[in-house]
Design an enzyme around this catalytic site. Structure first.
Site, PDB file in Angstrom:
ATOM      1  N   ASP A  43       0.862  -1.174   0.000  1.00  0.00           N
ATOM      2  CA  ASP A  43       0.000   0.000   0.000  1.00  0.00           C
ATOM      3  C   ASP A  43       0.904   1.232   0.000  1.00  0.00           C
ATOM      4  O   ASP A  43       2.072   1.155   0.397  1.00  0.00           O
ATOM      5  CB  ASP A  43      -0.883  -0.029   1.249  1.00  0.00           C
ATOM      6  CG  ASP A  43      -1.714   1.229   1.402  1.00  0.00           C
ATOM      7  OD1 ASP A  43      -2.356   1.625   0.411  1.00  0.00           O
ATOM      8  OD2 ASP A  43      -1.709   1.817   2.493  1.00  0.00           O
TER       9      ASP A  43
ATOM     10  N   ASP B 290      -1.536  -0.591   6.025  1.00  0.00           N
ATOM     11  CA  ASP B 290      -1.786  -0.099   7.378  1.00  0.00           C
ATOM     12  C   ASP B 290      -3.209   0.350   7.605  1.00  0.00           C
ATOM     13  O   ASP B 290      -3.560   0.766   8.708  1.00  0.00           O
ATOM     14  CB  ASP B 290      -0.849   1.067   7.705  1.00  0.00           C
ATOM     15  CG  ASP B 290      -1.273   2.360   7.014  1.00  0.00           C
ATOM     16  OD1 ASP B 290      -1.831   2.275   5.897  1.00  0.00           O
ATOM     17  OD2 ASP B 290      -1.061   3.436   7.593  1.00  0.00           O
TER      18      ASP B 290
ATOM     19  N   ASP C 299      -6.990  -2.036   3.666  1.00  0.00           N
ATOM     20  CA  ASP C 299      -6.036  -3.094   3.321  1.00  0.00           C
ATOM     21  C   ASP C 299      -6.399  -4.442   3.927  1.00  0.00           C
ATOM     22  O   ASP C 299      -5.796  -5.462   3.579  1.00  0.00           O
ATOM     23  CB  ASP C 299      -4.627  -2.704   3.783  1.00  0.00           C
ATOM     24  CG  ASP C 299      -4.145  -1.406   3.157  1.00  0.00           C
ATOM     25  OD1 ASP C 299      -4.341  -1.239   1.947  1.00  0.00           O
ATOM     26  OD2 ASP C 299      -3.580  -0.568   3.882  1.00  0.00           O
TER      27      ASP C 299
END
Length: 815
Positions: free
Chosen positions: A504, A703, A707
């Site tokens: 990410d 995080d 996700d």
């Protein structure tokens, strides 16, 4: 106002749900036994009316004191239930270790009718309602945890058994081993008494404490799915049965086995082995129970009630009562209850749950909003479009729950080995018994029993139960020292094989919050003047980037200016007056509307955009005065970590909900192999599935709540410890410092741990396998040596010692 009334004004709780209620607000209330109770909505009041005594008082689970629910100052929620405390100290104790204070109360709420259950060891087993797995005999668990589900009842039961059985096993061990370390039990109580005491202490452990293990072993035999439970049941059962015969009929054994006090007893071996297995089960169940925390963390994002707008006025209703088409009011600071469309009003909504991006999104009539996102500033009315299981949040919950139902491959390998090992061992034991009965010396029965029991005891795989947990325990401790938290063996095993890493952007590669990056002064203005004007305008603004500009102005020493005639231009920027100067800060549309010529800076604006920055133009008296740029900066540790990951042979893919331009800019700076931009949580999970379908072993690092599905779907999920709780709960690896360099350390640790586990499995079998022929009596015709069950137990213990010693080597691994 009386003291009582003042107290109610300060802290008044709905006695049913525990929510804080303003006593003066227009909320439902009810008088009962001379006390006025306040409720958050009619549903809670109706529950109270049906059974008031159930909601008036609660017991502090720590100290046992009675607490009035309506005025309790200290409350905690655990496993979907609310607990009230007499003091902050009791609340703190409970929050640190809630299960220590639940005791027998830790029972699960009844699951909804039609709930499907599955086996954690054999996920292919699915049935409606609870029961036992027909393959391994383990208790089935619900496929979808609920927010109100209590602790795993099997874990509660096993902990109770451990507390009772542990001291019994230690006592029988002390009685058996006391003579070897100089404690004269036999001299004090008599040898026969000591033997009977061992029987009395070990029998509850074998016959009741370990009963679930024998049920699993029996189930494995009945279904033909032989596994470690088969060996544990047969081995410990044989040790107990042998000892029982030794105690009750010592005369059937050969004289060479009688010793000073009769044939040997193995009550302590049976009891200690079973308690060690029980300890392993409690550890495993405790770890597995935490997987449900990710589901509950997701569920808690949605509010429990919604404010429905009706012709008669607003009313609070339970979330389950909301239907498609309802008009719902969302006030500042509240979570959006369901998916829908803004009907009227405008606001700024934090959608980081979905996009992972830190910048809230402006919402106006006609814009879509998602349940679980957080309304920041304004108030709006929305039309419910998707409710219940159809919401985005509910689909994310389902995806995480589905991805979490997996089994550690290393354990499956051990079971496959045991599948061959068990019937071979049983066959050898039976063959040894028959051969000794036919051709053995007198007394044949005694020799036959000794040989058969020795084979079964030496083959009992207690070390097999330690092989994986010991390595994992040591590895997780070593990883924690390096800022890497490991969730389970599966994460380590899979991560050692990973060849693709999906990252990410926000909060993983970048800092996760916008910061001021550039200030460009134009005309006769200085940078401090430009920044001072921008900060003055943003000080009265609700714009999502205002905080970054204000913080940057303070850090760079820009002067604080007074602003007058402030006004916000929706979707464009802000305007005002500083002294006699008309100033404005915003996008190109705002500048064009004010007649400000920006042609001279178009290339510079394009350069900012290509660099992933958000640029705002400053005008003073209708002339362009400067540019202020804001961006989510790349972490200082990220470039080096990406280089190390490439050097380790990993392909790096960035998947982000951010725009393509911003994502490409970050990817160029970091030399990332592939970019997937503007992706939703479902798209991230689909990307993981796509890569796995191509044969890649995939790790995902992120995080945010967005996700969570991808973290759970990946072969191994890696969460930044500074991120959302649900991301941490969905991941197999958590980097405490939010440092990507931890991924490199985690990979080194994973590969070393897997080597260690394979070595442990070798030690778990080698002594037993080598000792089985000797235990069967293969050396007796030549050397006259018949392996005693005591030696067999020693070999079994030696394999455990080898496993433990080998595992401890991981403490010195360099990360």
């Amino acid at each position: 106002m009386s003291e009582t009334a003042l107290a109610e004004k300060i802290i008044t709780r709905d006695p049913v749900c525990g929510m804080t209620v303003d006593a003066d607000a227009d909320k439902p209330r009810l008088e009962h036994d001379g006390h006025v109770y306040h409720f958050c909505h009619d549903g809670c009041r109706d529950k109270f009316v049906k059974d008031p005594e159930a909601y008036i008082e609660a017991t502090d689970p720590v100290c046992g004191m009675t607490v009035t629910r309506a005025t309790a100052q200290f409350l905690s929620k655990h496993a979907g239930d609310r607990f009230y405390f007499c003091s902050e100290r009791c609340q703190h104790k409970f929050d640190e270790a809630p299960n220590d204070y639940l005791g027998d109360r830790a029972e699960s709420e009844p699951m909804p009718e039609g709930t499907m259950y599955t086996c954690p060891m054999d996920p292919q087993i699915v049935q409606e309602g609870p029961g036992d797995c027909p393959i391994c005999g383990m208790a089935l668990e619900p496929m979808m945890p609920t927010a109100d589900a209590g602790p795993n009842p099997e874990l509660v039961d096993f902990r109770r058994r451990l507390w009772i059985g542990g001291p019994l096993a230690l006592a029988v061990l002390a009685l058996e081993m006391g003579g070897m370390i100089g404690i004269p039990w036999a001299g004090w109580f008599g040898a026969e008494t000591v033997r009977w005491l061992q029987f009395l202490l070990a029998s509850p452990v074998v016959l009741w404490i370990a009963l679930p293990f024998f049920k699993r072993g029996w189930s494995s035999i009945v279904t033909g799915n032989l596994n470690m439970w088969t060996l544990i049941a047969i081995g410990t059962g044989a040790a107990y049965a042998f000892s029982l015969v030794s105690l009750l009929a010592p005369g059937i054994f050969p004289a060479s086995l009688l010793g000073d006090h009769g044939p040997p007893l193995y009550f302590e071996a049976a009891a200690v082995i079973l308690i060690l297995v029980l300890v392993g089960q409690v550890m495993e169940l405790t770890a597995r129970e935490r997987t449900g925390d990710a589901i509950r963390a997701l569920m808690d994002l949605a509010p429990k009630t919604a404010r429905r707008v009706t012709d008669a006025g607003d009313e609070d209703v339970a979330l389950d009562d909301v239907v498609k088409g309802d008009k719902l009011r969302v006030r500042p600071g509240e979570a959006v209850p369901v998916d829908g469309i803004v009907y009227e009003g405008r606001s700024s909504v934090d959608e980081s749950m979905l996009t992972g991006e830190p910048v809230p999104v402006e919402k106006a009539a006609g814009d879509a909003v998602t349940g679980g996102t957080l309304n920041k500033t304004g108030s709006f009315v929305m039309t419910a479009e998707a409710v219940g299981s159809d919401t985005v949040l509910s689909r994310i919950v389902a995806m995480v729950a589905s991805a979490q139902r997996s089994r550690a491959p290393i354990q499956a390998m051990a079971d496959r080995v045991a599948g061959y090992f068990v019937p071979i061992v049983i066959g050898i034991a039976v063959l040894a018994f028959v051969v000794w009965m036919v051709i053995g010396p007198t007394p044949a029965l005694g020799y036959a029993v000794v040989a058969a029991v020795s084979v079964l005891i030496i083959a009992c795989p207690c070390a097999l139960g330690l092989a994986t947990p010991m390595s994992i325990m040591v590895a997780t401790g070593r990883g924690a020292q390096a800022g890497v938290l490991i969730r389970d063996a599966e994460a380590l095993e899979r991560f050692a094989k990973v060849d693709v890493l999906v990252l990410d952007k926000t909060g993983t590669l970048t800092e996760g919050r916008p910061t001021l990056t550039d200030v460009v002064a134009l005309g006769d203005k200085t940078e401090k003047e430009v920044l001072g004007y921008a900060a003055a305008l943003e000080r009265g603004s609700e714009h999502p980037l205002a905080e970054a500009i204000l913080k940057g102005a303070g850090e760079r020493g820009a002067g604080k200016l007074d602003l007058a005639d402030f006004s916000a231009v929706t979707g464009k920027g802000v305007r005002g007056r500083i002294d006699e100067t008309e100033v404005a800060l915003g996008n190109t549309a705002l500048m064009q509307g004010l007649g400000v010529d920006i042609s001279a800076v178009k290339d510079q604006l394009a350069a900012f955009q290509n660099s992933g920055k958000t640029a705002m133009l400053l005008a003073a008296d209708a002339k362009l005065a400067g540019i202020v740029a804001v961006a989510d900066r790349i972490k200082d540790t990220t470039p080096a970590a990406i280089r190390d990951l490439h050097a380790a042979g990993l392909k790096i893919i960035m998947a982000t909900g951010d725009s393509q331009g911003t994502a490409d800019a970050v990817a160029r700076d970091l030399s990332i192999d592939e970019v997937r931009a503007e992706v939703s949580p479902e798209d991230k999970a689909d990307l993981i599935a796509e890569l796995k379908a191509k044969g890649y072993s995939v790790a995902m690092a992120g995080d945010g709540v967005n996700d969570a599905p991808a973290l759970a779907a990946a072969d191994v999920g890696i969460a930044m410890g500074t991120g959302a709780d649900v991301a941490v709960e969905s991941a197999g690896v958590t980097l405490l410092k939010g440092d990507l360099g931890g991924i490199v350390r985690a990979r080194v640790l994973a590969q070393a741990t897997m080597r260690n586990i394979r070595q442990n499995l070798f030690f778990a079998f080698i002594y037993n396998t080598a000792g089985v022929p000797i235990a069967a009596g293969i050396l007796f015709p030549v050397f006259g040596v018949l392996l005693s069950p005591m030696i067999a137990a020693a070999a079994m213990s030696l394999s455990s010692v080898s496993v433990i010693g080998n595992s401890l080597r991981l403490r010195s691994i360099k990360l």
